[in-house]
Motif scaffolding. Sequence first.
Motif, PDB file in Angstrom:
ATOM      1  N   ASP A  50       0.836  -1.208   0.000  1.00  0.00           N
ATOM      2  CA  ASP A  50       0.000   0.000   0.000  1.00  0.00           C
ATOM      3  C   ASP A  50       0.867   1.253   0.000  1.00  0.00           C
ATOM      4  O   ASP A  50       0.594   2.211  -0.726  1.00  0.00           O
ATOM      5  N   LYS A  51       1.920   1.249   0.805  1.00  0.00           N
ATOM      6  CA  LYS A  51       2.822   2.407   0.867  1.00  0.00           C
ATOM      7  C   LYS A  51       3.554   2.596  -0.459  1.00  0.00           C
ATOM      8  O   LYS A  51       3.664   3.720  -0.959  1.00  0.00           O
ATOM      9  N   ILE A  52       4.028   1.503  -1.043  1.00  0.00           N
ATOM     10  CA  ILE A  52       4.747   1.597  -2.318  1.00  0.00           C
ATOM     11  C   ILE A  52       3.817   2.105  -3.407  1.00  0.00           C
ATOM     12  O   ILE A  52       4.191   2.981  -4.193  1.00  0.00           O
ATOM     13  N   ALA A  53       2.604   1.587  -3.475  1.00  0.00           N
ATOM     14  CA  ALA A  53       1.649   2.029  -4.499  1.00  0.00           C
ATOM     15  C   ALA A  53       1.266   3.493  -4.297  1.00  0.00           C
ATOM     16  O   ALA A  53       1.079   4.234  -5.270  1.00  0.00           O
ATOM     17  N   LYS A  54       1.152   3.915  -3.046  1.00  0.00           N
ATOM     18  CA  LYS A  54       0.813   5.310  -2.756  1.00  0.00           C
ATOM     19  C   LYS A  54       1.926   6.254  -3.219  1.00  0.00           C
ATOM     20  O   LYS A  54       1.660   7.354  -3.704  1.00  0.00           O
ATOM     21  N   ASP A  55       3.193   5.811  -3.083  1.00  0.00           N
ATOM     22  CA  ASP A  55       4.327   6.628  -3.521  1.00  0.00           C
ATOM     23  C   ASP A  55       4.441   6.673  -5.045  1.00  0.00           C
ATOM     24  O   ASP A  55       5.190   7.486  -5.572  1.00  0.00           O
ATOM     25  N   SER A  56       3.713   5.796  -5.735  1.00  0.00           N
ATOM     26  CA  SER A  56       3.651   5.754  -7.200  1.00  0.00           C
ATOM     27  C   SER A  56       5.040   5.720  -7.854  1.00  0.00           C
ATOM     28  O   SER A  56       5.484   6.694  -8.453  1.00  0.00           O
ATOM     29  N   ARG A  64       9.687  -2.896  -7.439  1.00  0.00           N
ATOM     30  CA  ARG A  64      10.281  -4.125  -6.893  1.00  0.00           C
ATOM     31  C   ARG A  64      11.453  -3.794  -5.954  1.00  0.00           C
ATOM     32  O   ARG A  64      11.611  -4.426  -4.905  1.00  0.00           O
ATOM     33  N   ASP A  65      12.264  -2.793  -6.320  1.00  0.00           N
ATOM     34  CA  ASP A  65      13.369  -2.372  -5.454  1.00  0.00           C
ATOM     35  C   ASP A  65      12.846  -1.813  -4.130  1.00  0.00           C
ATOM     36  O   ASP A  65      13.426  -2.073  -3.072  1.00  0.00           O
ATOM     37  N   ALA A  66      11.763  -1.049  -4.192  1.00  0.00           N
ATOM     38  CA  ALA A  66      11.172  -0.493  -2.971  1.00  0.00           C
ATOM     39  C   ALA A  66      10.677  -1.622  -2.062  1.00  0.00           C
ATOM     40  O   ALA A  66      10.863  -1.575  -0.835  1.00  0.00           O
ATOM     41  N   PHE A  67      10.074  -2.647  -2.653  1.00  0.00           N
ATOM     42  CA  PHE A  67       9.613  -3.786  -1.846  1.00  0.00           C
ATOM     43  C   PHE A  67      10.799  -4.551  -1.264  1.00  0.00           C
ATOM     44  O   PHE A  67      10.757  -4.999  -0.112  1.00  0.00           O
ATOM     45  N   ASP A  68      11.864  -4.695  -2.041  1.00  0.00           N
ATOM     46  CA  ASP A  68      13.051  -5.384  -1.550  1.00  0.00           C
ATOM     47  C   ASP A  68      13.673  -4.637  -0.369  1.00  0.00           C
ATOM     48  O   ASP A  68      14.096  -5.252   0.615  1.00  0.00           O
ATOM     49  N   ARG A  69      13.710  -3.313  -0.442  1.00  0.00           N
ATOM     50  CA  ARG A  69      14.219  -2.523   0.690  1.00  0.00           C
ATOM     51  C   ARG A  69      13.334  -2.728   1.919  1.00  0.00           C
ATOM     52  O   ARG A  69      13.829  -2.846   3.038  1.00  0.00           O
ATOM     53  N   THR A  70      12.034  -2.789   1.701  1.00  0.00           N
ATOM     54  CA  THR A  70      11.112  -3.025   2.816  1.00  0.00           C
ATOM     55  C   THR A  70      11.339  -4.402   3.422  1.00  0.00           C
ATOM     56  O   THR A  70      11.314  -4.565   4.639  1.00  0.00           O
ATOM     57  N   ARG A  71      11.582  -5.401   2.573  1.00  0.00           N
ATOM     58  CA  ARG A  71      11.856  -6.758   3.062  1.00  0.00           C
ATOM     59  C   ARG A  71      13.114  -6.802   3.919  1.00  0.00           C
ATOM     60  O   ARG A  71      13.199  -7.574   4.869  1.00  0.00           O
ATOM     61  N   GLN A  72      14.105  -5.999   3.556  1.00  0.00           N
ATOM     62  CA  GLN A  72      15.348  -5.988   4.329  1.00  0.00           C
ATOM     63  C   GLN A  72      15.138  -5.371   5.705  1.00  0.00           C
ATOM     64  O   GLN A  72      15.813  -5.742   6.668  1.00  0.00           O
ATOM     65  N   ILE A  73      14.189  -4.449   5.804  1.00  0.00           N
ATOM     66  CA  ILE A  73      13.896  -3.802   7.083  1.00  0.00           C
ATOM     67  C   ILE A  73      12.926  -4.648   7.911  1.00  0.00           C
ATOM     68  O   ILE A  73      13.123  -4.857   9.097  1.00  0.00           O
ATOM     69  N   GLU A  74      11.875  -5.129   7.260  1.00  0.00           N
ATOM     70  CA  GLU A  74      10.852  -5.944   7.931  1.00  0.00           C
ATOM     71  C   GLU A  74      11.279  -7.401   7.905  1.00  0.00           C
ATOM     72  O   GLU A  74      11.062  -8.101   6.921  1.00  0.00           O
ATOM     73  N   TYR A  75      11.869  -7.867   8.971  1.00  0.00           N
ATOM     74  CA  TYR A  75      12.385  -9.230   9.013  1.00  0.00           C
ATOM     75  C   TYR A  75      11.286 -10.285   8.922  1.00  0.00           C
ATOM     76  O   TYR A  75      11.555 -11.447   8.647  1.00  0.00           O
ATOM     77  N   SER A  76      10.024  -9.911   9.148  1.00  0.00           N
ATOM     78  CA  SER A  76       8.943 -10.899   9.156  1.00  0.00           C
ATOM     79  C   SER A  76       8.471 -11.287   7.754  1.00  0.00           C
ATOM     80  O   SER A  76       7.743 -12.259   7.606  1.00  0.00           O
ATOM     81  N   ILE A  77       8.873 -10.551   6.721  1.00  0.00           N
ATOM     82  CA  ILE A  77       8.454 -10.883   5.354  1.00  0.00           C
ATOM     83  C   ILE A  77       9.421 -11.934   4.803  1.00  0.00           C
ATOM     84  O   ILE A  77      10.531 -11.614   4.399  1.00  0.00           O
ATOM     85  N   VAL A  78       8.957 -13.186   4.781  1.00  0.00           N
ATOM     86  CA  VAL A  78       9.795 -14.278   4.274  1.00  0.00           C
ATOM     87  C   VAL A  78       9.076 -15.109   3.208  1.00  0.00           C
ATOM     88  O   VAL A  78       9.707 -15.894   2.515  1.00  0.00           O
ATOM     89  N   PRO A  82      10.263  -9.876  -4.223  1.00  0.00           N
ATOM     90  CA  PRO A  82       9.859  -8.829  -5.165  1.00  0.00           C
ATOM     91  C   PRO A  82       9.396  -9.382  -6.524  1.00  0.00           C
ATOM     92  O   PRO A  82       8.483  -8.841  -7.136  1.00  0.00           O
ATOM     93  N   LYS A  83       9.996 -10.471  -6.980  1.00  0.00           N
ATOM     94  CA  LYS A  83       9.612 -11.035  -8.279  1.00  0.00           C
ATOM     95  C   LYS A  83       8.200 -11.631  -8.250  1.00  0.00           C
ATOM     96  O   LYS A  83       7.585 -11.833  -9.291  1.00  0.00           O
ATOM     97  N   ASP A  84       7.648 -11.884  -7.067  1.00  0.00           N
ATOM     98  CA  ASP A  84       6.316 -12.458  -6.930  1.00  0.00           C
ATOM     99  C   ASP A  84       5.201 -11.415  -7.023  1.00  0.00           C
ATOM    100  O   ASP A  84       4.025 -11.775  -7.097  1.00  0.00           O
ATOM    101  N   LEU A  85       5.558 -10.145  -7.000  1.00  0.00           N
ATOM    102  CA  LEU A  85       4.554  -9.082  -7.079  1.00  0.00           C
ATOM    103  C   LEU A  85       4.051  -8.918  -8.508  1.00  0.00           C
ATOM    104  O   LEU A  85       4.825  -9.003  -9.462  1.00  0.00           O
ATOM    105  N   ILE A  86       2.766  -8.675  -8.642  1.00  0.00           N
ATOM    106  CA  ILE A  86       2.166  -8.369  -9.944  1.00  0.00           C
ATOM    107  C   ILE A  86       1.891  -6.864  -9.932  1.00  0.00           C
ATOM    108  O   ILE A  86       1.052  -6.381  -9.178  1.00  0.00           O
ATOM    109  N   ILE A  87       2.623  -6.144 -10.782  1.00  0.00           N
ATOM    110  CA  ILE A  87       2.564  -4.684 -10.767  1.00  0.00           C
ATOM    111  C   ILE A  87       1.998  -4.196 -12.090  1.00  0.00           C
ATOM    112  O   ILE A  87       2.509  -4.524 -13.159  1.00  0.00           O
ATOM    113  N   THR A  88       0.926  -3.413 -12.015  1.00  0.00           N
ATOM    114  CA  THR A  88       0.304  -2.837 -13.208  1.00  0.00           C
ATOM    115  C   THR A  88       0.081  -1.351 -12.959  1.00  0.00           C
ATOM    116  O   THR A  88       0.111  -0.878 -11.827  1.00  0.00           O
ATOM    117  N   LYS A  89      -0.159  -0.645 -14.044  1.00  0.00           N
ATOM    118  CA  LYS A  89      -0.424   0.786 -13.934  1.00  0.00           C
ATOM    119  C   LYS A  89      -1.631   1.097 -14.809  1.00  0.00           C
ATOM    120  O   LYS A  89      -1.667   0.750 -15.982  1.00  0.00           O
TER     121      LYS A  89
END
Length: 121
Positions: A50-56, A64-78, A82-89
Motif C-alpha cells: 500500500d505504501k509503495i503504491a501510494k508513492d507511485s 520491486r526495489d522499494a519492496f526489496d528494501r522493505t523486506r530488508q527492514i521488515e524481518y517478518s516478510i519471508v 519482489p519477483k512475486d509481485l504483480i505490478i500494473t499501472k
Amino acid sequence: MTAMRARMNQRGISLLGLLFWAVIIGGGSVIALRVVPTVMEYYTIQRAIDKIAKDSPPTVPAARDAFDRTRQIEYSIVSIEPKDLIITKSEDKVKISFAYDKEVPLFGPVFLVIKYKGESH
C-alpha cells in the motif's frame, strides 16, 4: 436425608467433560499460535505494498526495489519476494497485487495450508 438430597442436586463438570474441553481448547490454542505469525506477515506485506503504491514508483523495477528494501527492514516478510509481485499501472495509478500459499505444520504429517491474496488500495 437433606444431605443426600443436597448431593443429588449438585451440578458440575465430570472428569471426562473436563478432559474433552481441555483437548478442544489446547488444540485450538496450538493452531492459533501457529497461524497468528502468518497473519501478521500478511498484514505487513499489505501495508508495504500500500505504501509503495501510494508513492507511485515510476517503473516496475523501482517498485520491486522499494519492496526489496522493505523486506530488508521488515524481518517478518519471508514468504514473498519482489519477483512475486504483480505490478500494473492504470490511469496513472500503480496497482500491486500478490498471492501466496503458506503451509503451517501442526503435528506429525499434518499441515494447514492457508492461501493469502492481496492488492494495493
